[in-house]
Write an enzyme that holds these catalytic residues in place. Structure first.
Site, PDB file in Angstrom:
ATOM      1  N   GLY A 144       0.792  -1.229   0.000  1.00  0.00           N
ATOM      2  CA  GLY A 144       0.000   0.000   0.000  1.00  0.00           C
ATOM      3  C   GLY A 144       0.818   1.271   0.000  1.00  0.00           C
ATOM      4  O   GLY A 144       0.371   2.320   0.464  1.00  0.00           O
TER       5      GLY A 144
ATOM      6  N   LYS B 112       2.911   2.013  -5.230  1.00  0.00           N
ATOM      7  CA  LYS B 112       3.710   1.647  -6.418  1.00  0.00           C
ATOM      8  C   LYS B 112       2.930   1.918  -7.686  1.00  0.00           C
ATOM      9  O   LYS B 112       3.482   2.370  -8.688  1.00  0.00           O
ATOM     10  CB  LYS B 112       3.977   0.133  -6.462  1.00  0.00           C
ATOM     11  CG  LYS B 112       4.751  -0.452  -5.364  1.00  0.00           C
ATOM     12  CD  LYS B 112       5.151  -1.876  -5.733  1.00  0.00           C
ATOM     13  CE  LYS B 112       4.056  -2.923  -5.581  1.00  0.00           C
ATOM     14  NZ  LYS B 112       3.674  -3.247  -4.216  1.00  0.00           N
TER      15      LYS B 112
ATOM     16  N   CYS C 225     -25.939   2.479 -12.160  1.00  0.00           N
ATOM     17  CA  CYS C 225     -26.242   1.049 -12.101  1.00  0.00           C
ATOM     18  C   CYS C 225     -27.349   0.746 -11.091  1.00  0.00           C
ATOM     19  O   CYS C 225     -28.510   0.996 -11.385  1.00  0.00           O
ATOM     20  CB  CYS C 225     -24.970   0.249 -11.839  1.00  0.00           C
ATOM     21  SG  CYS C 225     -25.130  -1.438 -12.453  1.00  0.00           S
TER      22      CYS C 225
ATOM     23  N   HIS D 102     -21.654   2.198 -15.916  1.00  0.00           N
ATOM     24  CA  HIS D 102     -20.737   2.750 -14.910  1.00  0.00           C
ATOM     25  C   HIS D 102     -19.830   3.790 -15.568  1.00  0.00           C
ATOM     26  O   HIS D 102     -18.668   3.481 -15.883  1.00  0.00           O
ATOM     27  CB  HIS D 102     -19.872   1.635 -14.315  1.00  0.00           C
ATOM     28  CG  HIS D 102     -20.610   0.730 -13.394  1.00  0.00           C
ATOM     29  ND1 HIS D 102     -20.807   1.014 -12.067  1.00  0.00           N
ATOM     30  CD2 HIS D 102     -21.216  -0.456 -13.615  1.00  0.00           C
ATOM     31  CE1 HIS D 102     -21.495   0.036 -11.499  1.00  0.00           C
ATOM     32  NE2 HIS D 102     -21.754  -0.865 -12.423  1.00  0.00           N
TER      33      HIS D 102
ATOM     34  N   GLU E 190     -18.221   5.989 -14.345  1.00  0.00           N
ATOM     35  CA  GLU E 190     -17.036   6.301 -13.527  1.00  0.00           C
ATOM     36  C   GLU E 190     -15.807   5.522 -13.994  1.00  0.00           C
ATOM     37  O   GLU E 190     -14.692   5.832 -13.601  1.00  0.00           O
ATOM     38  CB  GLU E 190     -17.321   6.023 -12.045  1.00  0.00           C
ATOM     39  CG  GLU E 190     -17.473   4.558 -11.650  1.00  0.00           C
ATOM     40  CD  GLU E 190     -18.903   4.037 -11.762  1.00  0.00           C
ATOM     41  OE1 GLU E 190     -19.676   4.599 -12.565  1.00  0.00           O
ATOM     42  OE2 GLU E 190     -19.235   3.057 -11.067  1.00  0.00           O
TER      43      GLU E 190
END
Ligand code: GLN
Length: 532
Positions: free
Chosen positions: A17, A20, A383, A509, A511
């Site tokens: 986390g 990278k 959705c 979707h 997004e």
């Protein structure tokens, strides 16, 4: 014989986390700005074939690509930073690579041989890396190896890139953490030293170290890391904490990272163009105002489940010179009577009801949509949000009391949302929804048509249920407009209510198709209405 493509590999150390993926996305963006065609590959060392069967609370959002593959949410960052459309091949998992090798073995491709991790799995991986570069026509491939050096799970992948580097031009970048202890106030280098040592044990010597830290690396720390890790001080890169992820390319640019990578490959800059990017980041960092947006849902304690929506909002508002302040609303609280809808939505300039599965929280979502519709607050349904908007309209405008989706209530008297016919016979769960990019035809004179500026569009999907065709007439006669439909007119893809500031929803979707330089039109339209 080298294949002609250059490879940049990023590995991780110390902690997971650390970003990278964001580092590689940013480096990719910079290489693009220097005139190079890049393609990323993200390796996830889990045994699942894809992220589609994983719980978003555990693993973050499932990102969907044009070809219908369900992949790790990091792939979303690559697409958003690079403005690229990738394929399923850009996401390798342990499951996928083992399946490829086992399928070959069953077919008899290795007949007579003992199939082994080395060289068969590592060889298959190398072929995969080269094929992705070839299919995409990229000149530089960015390979991100998930997990942390020292994990058992990613060893085979590390070995594959070590082998790759014996024949190909590979630059290795190791991403680590340089913690700053509160008591001593000093940047500590030991975790990085140890992690580089572990990487060397795997036969890989990093060309660069990218050090994540609270603040910029101090000179003496950079020198110390250089000495102990055997990396030129100029190649010890600093990745301080930033509020705005889109600033990372600019921070890397100031350290000349992409120039240094190109130099290692013996390549030159062809052009230089980060101007537009810089301008938008500037606007994002100095917003004219913060606009309060309510987001409803059930995974509210894990905002990573909705990362694409959050980024889509940042792109849209950022391009308009504003910032969205998201208020997360747990809709189960509304349906359990713990929270009043008017209190939850007080002062909100816009409401988003995103996608989701199952019945929990749906009644609360319907209440939020009703409130937005009646109080003319801009509303965007995605959705499941689209399906809930249909239910609200059916119940509260068309007088179909008890209308519902059969996903939520299989015995509803008015199943306005029902399972897609092709979904009825499916029993397997992995990769079996209606997935990926599908076209829609937008009706002349509607809000959605104006937003997209064209008749035929394409957006990505991930669902099993649809608007029940038996109710379309009734809904439309009562004023709901299905402003976008599938080319065969069978599936309802967009809806809107006229004479409302912005009340629009889609079965898709949107997004998943937004980038900093090109925000998605639905989000841009929604943002404009909220700012107004
Ligand atoms: N659960 C709904 C369906 O399967 C919506 C899915 C979603 O929001 N992604 O149709």
């Amino acid at each position: 014989m080298p294949c002609g493509v250059k490879f940049v590999v990023v590995t991780g150390g110390v902690l997971s986390g650390l970003g990278k993926g964001l580092f590689m996305s940013s480096l990719g963006r910079l290489l693009q700005s220097k005139g190079y065609k890049v393609i990323p590959i993200k390796i996830d060392p889990y045994v699942n074939i894809d992220a589609g069967t994983m719980n978003p609370t555990e693993h973050g959002e499932v990102f969907v690509m044009d070809d219908g593959s369900e992949v790790d949410m990091d792939l979303g960052n690559y697409e958003r930073f690079l403005g690229l459309k990738m394929t399923t091949d850009s996401n390798i998992t342990t499951g996928k690579i083992f399946k490829a090798v086992i399928d070959k073995e069953r077919k008899g491709d290795y007949l007579g041989k003992t199939v082994q991790l080395i060289p068969h799995v590592t060889g298959e991986l190398q072929e995969w890396y080269k094929k992705v570069a070839k299919d995409s026509g990229a000149e530089i491939e960015l390979i991100e190896i998930g997990g942390t050096v020292g994990d058992i799970e990613n060893q085979i992948f590390l070995e594959s890139v070590r082998e790759l580097s014996l024949e190909e031009d590979v630059v290795f970048i190791h991403c680590t953490l340089v913690p700053q202890l509160k008591v001593v106030g000093e940047q500590k280098t030991k975790p990085t030293q140890q992690s580089v040592r572990m990487l060397r044990e795997m036969g890989i010597t990093p060309d660069f170290i990218f050090c994540r830290s609270e603040r910029i690396l101090l000179d003496n720390i950079q020198k110390k890391l250089s000495r102990f890790c055997g990396v030129d001080p100029e190649y010890v890169l600093s990745g301080p904490d930033l509020d705005n992820i889109y600033e990372i390319p600019l921070v890397l640019e100031r350290q000349g990272v992409s120039e240094k990578v190109l130099e290692k490959f013996g390549l030159r800059e062809r052009e230089k163009d980060m101007r537009e990017w810089k301008e938008i980041v500037e606007k994002m960092n100095n917003p004219k105002g913060k606009i309060k947006i309510a987001m409803t849902g059930k995974y509210m304690y894990l905002h990573d489940s909705y990362v694409s929506i959050r980024e889509a909002l940042r792109h849209a508002f950022g391009n308009l010179g504003y910032d969205a302040e998201i208020k997360w609303i747990e809709t189960t609280d509304i349906e359990e009577g713990k929270l009043k809808v008017e209190d939850a939505l007080k002062g909100m300039k816009g409401i988003i009801v995103p996608g989701g599965f199952g019945s929990r929280g749906t009644e609360g979502k319907i209440e939020c949509i009703k409130y937005a519709r009646e109080n003319k607050i801009p509303f965007l349904g995605l959705c499941l949000g689209f399906q809930m908007a249909v239910i609200d309209y059916a119940r509260n405008v068309c007088d179909l009391s008890g209308a519902n989706s059969t996903e939520v209530d299989s015995k509803t008297p008015y199943p306005v949302i029902d399972i897609l016919p092709e979904q009825k016979k499916i029993n397997e769960k992995g990769g079996t929804m209606r997935l990926g990019a599908y076209p829609a035809v937008l009706k002349e004179g509607t809000l959605v048509r104006k937003l997209y500026g064209k008749e035929k569009i394409s957006e990505r999907h991930r669902h099993r249920y649809e608007v029940n065709p038996d109710y379309i007439d009734k809904l439309e006669k009562n004023g709901l407009i299905f402003s976008g439909v599938s080319p065969d007119r069978r599936l309802m893809e967009f809806l809107e209510i006229p004479k409302h500031k912005f009340f629009a929803a889609t079965q898709a979707h949107p997004e998943f198709t937004t980038s900093l330089l090109k925000p998605n039109p639905m989000f841009l339209g929604f943002a404009k209405a909220c700012i107004d």
